[in-house]
Design a protein around this motif. Structure first.
Motif, PDB file in Angstrom:
ATOM      1  N   MET A   1     -16.300   0.896 -30.000  1.00  0.00           N
ATOM      2  CA  MET A   1     -16.722  -0.256 -29.316  1.00  0.00           C
ATOM      3  C   MET A   1     -15.431  -1.221 -29.498  1.00  0.00           C
ATOM      4  SD  MET A   1     -19.661  -3.226 -29.622  1.00  0.00           S
ATOM      5  CE  MET A   1     -18.874  -3.909 -31.191  1.00  0.00           C
ATOM      6  N   PHE A   2     -14.901  -1.413 -30.704  1.00  0.00           N
ATOM      7  CA  PHE A   2     -13.735  -2.310 -31.028  1.00  0.00           C
ATOM      8  C   PHE A   2     -12.655  -1.836 -30.524  1.00  0.00           C
ATOM      9  CE2 PHE A   2     -16.746  -4.189 -34.404  1.00  0.00           C
ATOM     10  CZ  PHE A   2     -16.861  -5.186 -33.708  1.00  0.00           C
ATOM     11  N   SER A   3     -12.438  -0.355 -30.421  1.00  0.00           N
ATOM     12  CA  SER A   3     -11.235   0.266 -30.001  1.00  0.00           C
ATOM     13  C   SER A   3     -11.193   0.108 -28.376  1.00  0.00           C
ATOM     14  CB  SER A   3     -11.270   1.632 -30.149  1.00  0.00           C
ATOM     15  OG  SER A   3     -10.901   2.035 -31.481  1.00  0.00           O
ATOM     16  N   ALA A   4     -12.436   0.211 -27.561  1.00  0.00           N
ATOM     17  CA  ALA A   4     -12.239  -0.338 -26.264  1.00  0.00           C
ATOM     18  C   ALA A   4     -12.093  -1.634 -26.138  1.00  0.00           C
ATOM     19  CB  ALA A   4     -14.013   0.058 -25.861  1.00  0.00           C
ATOM     20  N   ILE A   5     -12.411  -2.541 -26.877  1.00  0.00           N
ATOM     21  CA  ILE A   5     -11.980  -3.997 -26.469  1.00  0.00           C
ATOM     22  C   ILE A   5     -10.471  -3.852 -26.627  1.00  0.00           C
ATOM     23  CG2 ILE A   5     -12.374  -6.321 -27.561  1.00  0.00           C
ATOM     24  CD1 ILE A   5     -15.192  -5.712 -28.234  1.00  0.00           C
ATOM     25  N   TRP A   6      -9.833  -3.353 -27.853  1.00  0.00           N
ATOM     26  CA  TRP A   6      -8.489  -3.663 -27.999  1.00  0.00           C
ATOM     27  C   TRP A   6      -7.814  -2.958 -26.998  1.00  0.00           C
ATOM     28  CZ3 TRP A   6      -7.995  -7.640 -30.250  1.00  0.00           C
ATOM     29  CH2 TRP A   6      -8.574  -7.781 -31.702  1.00  0.00           C
ATOM     30  N   ASP A   7      -8.428  -1.805 -26.202  1.00  0.00           N
ATOM     31  CA  ASP A   7      -7.583  -1.256 -25.115  1.00  0.00           C
ATOM     32  C   ASP A   7      -7.586  -2.037 -24.178  1.00  0.00           C
ATOM     33  OD1 ASP A   7      -6.910   1.332 -25.974  1.00  0.00           O
ATOM     34  OD2 ASP A   7      -8.918   2.184 -25.531  1.00  0.00           O
ATOM     35  N   HIS A   8      -8.618  -3.049 -23.945  1.00  0.00           N
ATOM     36  CA  HIS A   8      -8.781  -3.793 -22.798  1.00  0.00           C
ATOM     37  C   HIS A   8      -7.753  -4.910 -22.633  1.00  0.00           C
ATOM     38  CE1 HIS A   8     -10.351  -6.074 -19.400  1.00  0.00           C
ATOM     39  NE2 HIS A   8     -10.595  -7.184 -20.267  1.00  0.00           N
ATOM     40  N   LEU A   9      -7.647  -5.423 -23.976  1.00  0.00           N
ATOM     41  CA  LEU A   9      -6.759  -6.397 -24.438  1.00  0.00           C
ATOM     42  C   LEU A   9      -5.359  -6.248 -24.524  1.00  0.00           C
ATOM     43  CD1 LEU A   9      -8.916  -8.738 -26.749  1.00  0.00           C
ATOM     44  CD2 LEU A   9      -8.559  -8.938 -24.426  1.00  0.00           C
ATOM     45  N   GLU A  10      -4.851  -4.954 -24.346  1.00  0.00           N
ATOM     46  CA  GLU A  10      -3.484  -4.739 -24.265  1.00  0.00           C
ATOM     47  C   GLU A  10      -2.614  -5.312 -23.194  1.00  0.00           C
ATOM     48  OE1 GLU A  10      -2.803  -0.377 -24.628  1.00  0.00           O
ATOM     49  OE2 GLU A  10      -3.425  -0.371 -26.696  1.00  0.00           O
ATOM     50  N   ILE A  11      -3.193  -5.399 -21.918  1.00  0.00           N
ATOM     51  CA  ILE A  11      -2.646  -6.139 -20.845  1.00  0.00           C
ATOM     52  C   ILE A  11      -3.276  -7.495 -20.914  1.00  0.00           C
ATOM     53  CG2 ILE A  11      -1.821  -5.999 -18.477  1.00  0.00           C
ATOM     54  CD1 ILE A  11      -1.995  -2.963 -18.772  1.00  0.00           C
ATOM     55  N   PRO A  12      -2.774  -8.436 -21.293  1.00  0.00           N
ATOM     56  CA  PRO A  12      -3.534  -9.912 -21.248  1.00  0.00           C
ATOM     57  C   PRO A  12      -3.797 -10.271 -19.656  1.00  0.00           C
ATOM     58  CG  PRO A  12      -1.644 -10.066 -22.669  1.00  0.00           C
ATOM     59  CD  PRO A  12      -1.463  -8.528 -21.951  1.00  0.00           C
ATOM     60  N   ALA A  13      -3.056  -9.863 -18.648  1.00  0.00           N
ATOM     61  CA  ALA A  13      -3.277 -10.279 -17.367  1.00  0.00           C
ATOM     62  C   ALA A  13      -4.630  -9.475 -16.716  1.00  0.00           C
ATOM     63  CB  ALA A  13      -1.945  -9.727 -16.568  1.00  0.00           C
ATOM     64  N   LEU A  14      -5.050  -8.529 -17.701  1.00  0.00           N
ATOM     65  CA  LEU A  14      -6.277  -7.747 -16.827  1.00  0.00           C
ATOM     66  C   LEU A  14      -7.540  -8.299 -17.796  1.00  0.00           C
ATOM     67  CD1 LEU A  14      -5.060  -4.313 -16.674  1.00  0.00           C
ATOM     68  CD2 LEU A  14      -5.014  -5.793 -14.860  1.00  0.00           C
ATOM     69  N   TYR A  15      -7.226  -9.298 -18.777  1.00  0.00           N
ATOM     70  CA  TYR A  15      -8.476  -9.559 -19.500  1.00  0.00           C
ATOM     71  C   TYR A  15      -9.610 -10.213 -18.674  1.00  0.00           C
ATOM     72  CZ  TYR A  15     -11.225 -12.930 -22.099  1.00  0.00           C
ATOM     73  OH  TYR A  15     -12.225 -13.760 -22.626  1.00  0.00           O
ATOM     74  N   SER A  16     -10.772  -9.622 -18.877  1.00  0.00           N
ATOM     75  CA  SER A  16     -12.067 -10.151 -18.107  1.00  0.00           C
ATOM     76  C   SER A  16     -13.189 -10.200 -18.942  1.00  0.00           C
ATOM     77  CB  SER A  16     -12.341  -8.854 -17.053  1.00  0.00           C
ATOM     78  OG  SER A  16     -13.467  -8.961 -16.666  1.00  0.00           O
ATOM     79  N   GLU A  17     -13.867 -11.343 -18.717  1.00  0.00           N
ATOM     80  CA  GLU A  17     -14.930 -11.934 -19.850  1.00  0.00           C
ATOM     81  C   GLU A  17     -16.061 -10.836 -19.214  1.00  0.00           C
ATOM     82  OE1 GLU A  17     -15.682 -15.741 -19.063  1.00  0.00           O
ATOM     83  OE2 GLU A  17     -14.301 -16.486 -20.102  1.00  0.00           O
ATOM     84  N   GLU A  18     -16.185 -10.339 -17.910  1.00  0.00           N
ATOM     85  CA  GLU A  18     -17.138  -9.549 -17.435  1.00  0.00           C
ATOM     86  C   GLU A  18     -17.081  -8.060 -18.137  1.00  0.00           C
ATOM     87  OE1 GLU A  18     -15.437 -11.350 -15.668  1.00  0.00           O
ATOM     88  OE2 GLU A  18     -16.747 -12.303 -14.166  1.00  0.00           O
ATOM     89  N   LYS A  19     -15.818  -7.674 -18.408  1.00  0.00           N
ATOM     90  CA  LYS A  19     -15.470  -6.380 -19.116  1.00  0.00           C
ATOM     91  C   LYS A  19     -16.058  -6.416 -20.417  1.00  0.00           C
ATOM     92  CE  LYS A  19     -13.929  -2.242 -19.377  1.00  0.00           C
ATOM     93  NZ  LYS A  19     -14.500  -1.005 -18.630  1.00  0.00           N
ATOM     94  N   ILE A  20     -15.638  -7.512 -21.122  1.00  0.00           N
ATOM     95  CA  ILE A  20     -15.955  -7.676 -22.752  1.00  0.00           C
ATOM     96  C   ILE A  20     -17.498  -7.498 -22.872  1.00  0.00           C
ATOM     97  CG2 ILE A  20     -15.943  -8.969 -24.561  1.00  0.00           C
ATOM     98  CD1 ILE A  20     -13.400  -7.964 -24.053  1.00  0.00           C
ATOM     99  N   TYR A  21     -18.303  -8.166 -21.873  1.00  0.00           N
ATOM    100  CA  TYR A  21     -19.771  -8.320 -21.859  1.00  0.00           C
ATOM    101  C   TYR A  21     -20.297  -6.789 -21.684  1.00  0.00           C
ATOM    102  CZ  TYR A  21     -24.328  -8.977 -20.105  1.00  0.00           C
ATOM    103  OH  TYR A  21     -25.949  -8.858 -19.975  1.00  0.00           O
ATOM    104  N   GLU A  22     -19.612  -6.124 -20.845  1.00  0.00           N
ATOM    105  CA  GLU A  22     -19.927  -4.693 -20.310  1.00  0.00           C
ATOM    106  C   GLU A  22     -19.799  -3.811 -21.634  1.00  0.00           C
ATOM    107  OE1 GLU A  22     -17.814  -1.297 -17.860  1.00  0.00           O
ATOM    108  OE2 GLU A  22     -18.093  -2.998 -16.790  1.00  0.00           O
ATOM    109  N   ILE A  23     -18.656  -3.811 -22.402  1.00  0.00           N
ATOM    110  CA  ILE A  23     -18.579  -3.080 -23.489  1.00  0.00           C
ATOM    111  C   ILE A  23     -19.339  -3.380 -24.705  1.00  0.00           C
ATOM    112  CG2 ILE A  23     -16.830  -2.644 -25.288  1.00  0.00           C
ATOM    113  CD1 ILE A  23     -14.652  -3.168 -23.261  1.00  0.00           C
TER     114      ILE A  23
END
Length: 514
Positions: free
Chosen positions: A409-431
């Protein structure tokens, strides 16, 4: 009557001793080598343990052998040995979260008949509670050492930036200290830029340990009990979300570089030891390593050895300062019936040996008496006091699987945050929702969501200090209602917008034909 009593006592003694003596003739048992399996912690752990075991051999005449298993292979090797009952050691080190799993499978020996010799009152409660399965009274192991994870700070960097321990006692204070170090733009002699804080990212088995203090310090937890007393996922509870958001804010607010998210714990520690980081959260063994020569696995001649290390409590959250506590216990395989195995376990966990071994590896001893002496050590006294408010993971057989879900779970979150421009609250909630459901499935709980995205968003924004936009005046918000009264179901403005789009389309086609 007296004669009968003597016979009963003798029979009882024979029955108890047979638990360890069965299948092994007495003469043969005393000659067979005793084997201990350990994992590498601190500076030269094998060398120190062998020194202590040499004293055991002189005292008992029993030879011993130490086998060191790398942490990466330990789980598989131990699982195979305990399940098969062959090639298993006489005594073995087990991570505290491993105890419930092997105990539930009946693969490590219950030690209740020897509690008087073990003496549970010697150990600090937070450590003794790891010796069994949650809510069970059967003891399966004896505490060996405590893995407590404070903030480790580089003293030179603190002094250079005029940062005092009390300045980082709170979360906001810690954030200010991080900004101060980053804004100093210090570079080392080799041109390396000094950064304030870093932590490992994806695919590191320590990830849940790194999130835990920030979650616990804000009142959250990874699993909680429902109204029926059954365990369920706590990921989507407001306090857990709040704590996760606080930890992620270090990256979201660019206080910690996303480059660090590609590293593992060992790499982060290397940067700290090289004097390139002001703060990390890690085991206390680094402090002890700065007292040993490099030939003995120490760091005395490295940059961190010169700069020196200071241990500080986790910055307080809404519910105080709660650090992660893990560690290792010693256990005996259930298939082992040698009385000498128990003698060895008791020897290794007596106060004298606990003090000698932990002083070598830098982890805290689990003994109250030994800890009293450690509290006099200037570098360790703060860590000893942190035990009172520290917390361990829940001791249930399923925890090993749950921990792996948390890593994913936390690896998936860090994957998502690697590119700050693609950061999405919806994606964090989904994960968070996906892996919360996975935890519930492992615990045989319902997998329905605990809160909506709107509720999640409110908690998330509060944790990150995001101000909600002000609502429009009541006069403006009432206009659509007025339009509905005047029209026949569609507002005039909608038709005008459609007409404008149509005209624009025709004009564009006409230009293309030209």
């Amino acid at each position: 009557m007296k004669r009968l009593t003597q016979i009963v006592c003798i029979a009882a003694a024979i029955a108890v001793s047979s638990v360890f003596a069965a299948k092994v003739p007495a003469k043969q048992a005393t000659k067979k080598e005793l084997t201990v399996w350990i994992m590498p912690n601190g500076a030269s752990p094998q060398e120190k343990l062998e020194q202590r075991l040499n004293l055991f051999t002189k005292k008992t005449g029993l030879k011993t052998k130490v086998v060191v298993l790398d942490w990466g292979e330990a789980w598989n090797r131990i699982t195979t040995a305990l399940a098969s009952g062959t090639d298993a050691p006489d005594v073995l080190q087990l991570g505290t979260t491993w105890i419930p799993y092997f105990a539930s499978r009946g693969e490590i020996k219950a030690l209740n008949p020897w509690l008087a010799s073990i003496d549970s009152s010697r150990f600090v409660p937070v450590s003794w509670n790891t010796t069994r399965i949650d809510a069970d009274t059967t003891i399966y192991s004896v505490p060996w050492f405590i893995d407590i994870r404070p903030i480790l700070a580089n003293k030179r960097i603190l002094k250079k930036n005029e940062i005092k321990p009390e300045d980082i006692a709170t979360f906001d204070g810690f954030v200010n200290a991080i900004r101060k170090v980053n804004d100093s733009h210090e570079t080392l002699e080799d041109g390396t830029k000094v950064r304030a804080f870093a932590f490992p990212g994806k695919s590191d088995w320590n990830i849940p340990h790194n999130f835990a203090p920030w979650v616990w310090s804000n009142g959250g937890d990874f699993i909680t009990k429902d109204s029926d007393g059954k365990w369920k996922a706590g990921i989507l509870s407001p306090k857990t979300i709040y704590g996760i958001a606080k930890y992620l804010s270090f990256v979201l607010d660019t206080l910690v570089s996303t480059d660090a998210l590609q590293m593992n714990t060992a790499q982060i520690v290397q940067h700290f030891n090289a004097g390139e980081l002001g703060f990390i959260v890690n085991t206390s063994e680094v402090i002890m390593q700065t007292r040993f020569e490099g030939t003995k696995g120490g760091l005395i001649n490295t940059r961190i050895g010169n700069d020196s290390v200071m241990a500080l409590p986790i910055p307080t959250g809404t519910q105080g300062s709660v650090c992660f506590i893990g560690g290792s216990n010693l256990a005996i395989p259930a298939s082992n019936n040698r009385r000498e195995a128990l003698d060895l376990l008791l020897y290794l966990t007596n106060d004298e040996n606990l003090d000698a071994y932990t002083k070598q590896i830098g982890m805290l001893p689990a003994s109250k008496k030994v800890l009293a002496n450690w509290s006099k050590d200037e570098d360790y006294k703060t860590i000893v006091t942190m035990l009172d408010a520290g917390k361990t993971y829940t001791a249930i057989p399923e925890w090993g699987d749950i921990e792996q879900i948390l890593v994913s779970m936390f690896s998936a979150i860090w994957d998502h945050l690697e590119i700050p421009a693609l950061y999405s609250e919806e994606k964090i909630y989904e994960i968070l929702t996906q892996y919360s459901n996975d935890i519930n499935k492992r615990l045989n709980q319902r997998t329905t969501g605990d809160l909506t995205f709107a509720e999640f968003r409110d908690i998330w924004h509060k944790a990150l200090n995001i101000k909600e936009p002000k609502k429009e005046s009541s006069q403006i918000t009432e206009q659509p209602k007025q339009a509905q009264k005047e029209g026949s179901g569609s507002s005039r403005s909608s038709w005008l917008f459609f007409l404008a789009v149509l005209v624009g389309f025709v004009f564009a086609v006409a230009r293309k034909k030209k």
